[in-house]
Scaffold this motif. Structure first.
Motif, mmCIF file in Angstrom:
data_model
loop_
_atom_site.group_PDB
_atom_site.id
_atom_site.type_symbol
_atom_site.label_atom_id
_atom_site.label_comp_id
_atom_site.label_asym_id
_atom_site.label_seq_id
_atom_site.Cartn_x
_atom_site.Cartn_y
_atom_site.Cartn_z
ATOM 1 N N UNK A 46 0.838 -1.204 0.000
ATOM 2 C CA UNK A 46 0.000 0.000 0.000
ATOM 3 C C UNK A 46 0.870 1.250 0.000
ATOM 4 N N UNK A 47 1.899 1.267 0.820
ATOM 5 C CA UNK A 47 2.797 2.426 0.881
ATOM 6 C C UNK A 47 3.517 2.628 -0.451
ATOM 7 N N UNK A 48 3.923 1.540 -1.074
ATOM 8 C CA UNK A 48 4.579 1.612 -2.385
ATOM 9 C C UNK A 48 3.625 2.214 -3.420
ATOM 10 N N UNK A 49 2.357 1.821 -3.354
ATOM 11 C CA UNK A 49 1.354 2.361 -4.278
ATOM 12 C C UNK A 49 1.129 3.863 -4.044
ATOM 13 N N UNK A 50 0.982 4.274 -2.799
ATOM 14 C CA UNK A 50 0.774 5.697 -2.514
ATOM 15 C C UNK A 50 1.946 6.512 -3.048
ATOM 16 N N UNK A 51 3.151 6.053 -2.791
ATOM 17 C CA UNK A 51 4.332 6.772 -3.262
ATOM 18 C C UNK A 51 4.363 6.839 -4.789
ATOM 19 N N UNK A 135 -5.738 9.357 2.431
ATOM 20 C CA UNK A 135 -6.258 8.895 3.733
ATOM 21 C C UNK A 135 -6.987 7.546 3.654
ATOM 22 N N UNK A 136 -7.628 7.271 2.529
ATOM 23 C CA UNK A 136 -8.278 5.961 2.341
ATOM 24 C C UNK A 136 -7.252 4.844 2.535
ATOM 25 N N UNK A 137 -6.127 4.966 1.851
ATOM 26 C CA UNK A 137 -5.101 3.931 1.957
ATOM 27 C C UNK A 137 -4.387 3.962 3.306
ATOM 28 N N UNK A 138 -4.211 5.132 3.873
ATOM 29 C CA UNK A 138 -3.568 5.211 5.190
ATOM 30 C C UNK A 138 -4.453 4.543 6.243
ATOM 31 N N UNK A 139 -5.771 4.675 6.100
ATOM 32 C CA UNK A 139 -6.675 3.941 6.985
ATOM 33 C C UNK A 139 -6.465 2.437 6.876
ATOM 34 N N UNK A 140 -6.216 1.951 5.669
ATOM 35 C CA UNK A 140 -5.920 0.529 5.484
ATOM 36 C C UNK A 140 -4.628 0.159 6.209
ATOM 37 N N UNK A 141 -3.612 1.011 6.078
ATOM 38 C CA UNK A 141 -2.326 0.758 6.734
ATOM 39 C C UNK A 141 -2.516 0.635 8.239
ATOM 40 N N UNK A 142 -3.241 1.576 8.827
ATOM 41 C CA UNK A 142 -3.459 1.556 10.280
ATOM 42 C C UNK A 142 -4.270 0.326 10.681
#
Length: 176
Positions: A46-51, A135-142
């Motif tokens: 997910x982090x790789x995708x956001x970046x 924030x959608x993806x960061x919610x997934x990360x958390x």
């Protein structure tokens, strides 16, 4: 920068970034790469995708389409083991690109047209699009971090059952 909208964007996305940053710090390399199943992305993915999204959208945004020809979006979702240091480096590169682009904007730039996948967007609309996406993806990360740590997770906001004491402390002082 005097634009209150842009200042708000920076403030809000720094907050969401901090939630992911804190989650990264609480997890091991193995936990950052853990997948519930092959269909569900790991935190690292997910982090790789956001970046990748940030680099594509915000690099040369006024002269090139936001979906760069060099971006390989599908590979962002391929599971690969990333160390925490490597993950944080990838993460930082994306956020640096995003904040550099946002900090350079003027009020007039917000009404300029940029293209994402050949579709025209006002800059303000492109920003709003990302204000929902990141924030959608960061919610997934958390959430994945919480699932991994279980009872050992320490809340990043108001812990369950602590709203009253939190509010009591907040309302003890006069409004600022």
């Amino acid at each position: 920068m005097e634009n209150t909208y842009l200042l708000s964007v920076i403030k809000q996305l720094n907050y969401f970034k901090s939630l992911a940053d804190q989650t990264f710090e609480r997890l091991t390399d193995e936990e950052l790469n853990w997948q519930f199943s092959k269909e569900i992305n790991s935190i690292a993915t997910i982090a790789k995708h956001i970046s990748g999204n940030m680099l594509s959208r915000w690099t040369n945004m006024f002269t090139e389409d936001g979906e760069k020809i060099w971006r390989e979006r599908d590979t962002e979702f391929e599971h690969e083991f990333l160390s925490k240091d490597n993950l944080k480096s990838i993460w930082k590169k994306g956020w640096d690109c995003f904040f550099e682009a946002i900090n350079a904007l003027t009020d007039e730039d917000l009404e300029r047209i940029i293209h994402i996948r050949n579709e025209p967007h006002r800059v303000v609309d492109a920003i709003n699009r990302q204000m929902a996406h990141y924030p959608y993806h960061i919610g997934q990360i958390v959430l994945i971090g919480i699932q991994i740590k279980g009872a050992d997770w320490q809340s990043l906001s108001i812990p369950k059952g602590a709203s009253d004491s939190f509010n009591e402390a907040k309302f003890k002082d006069a409004k600022s």
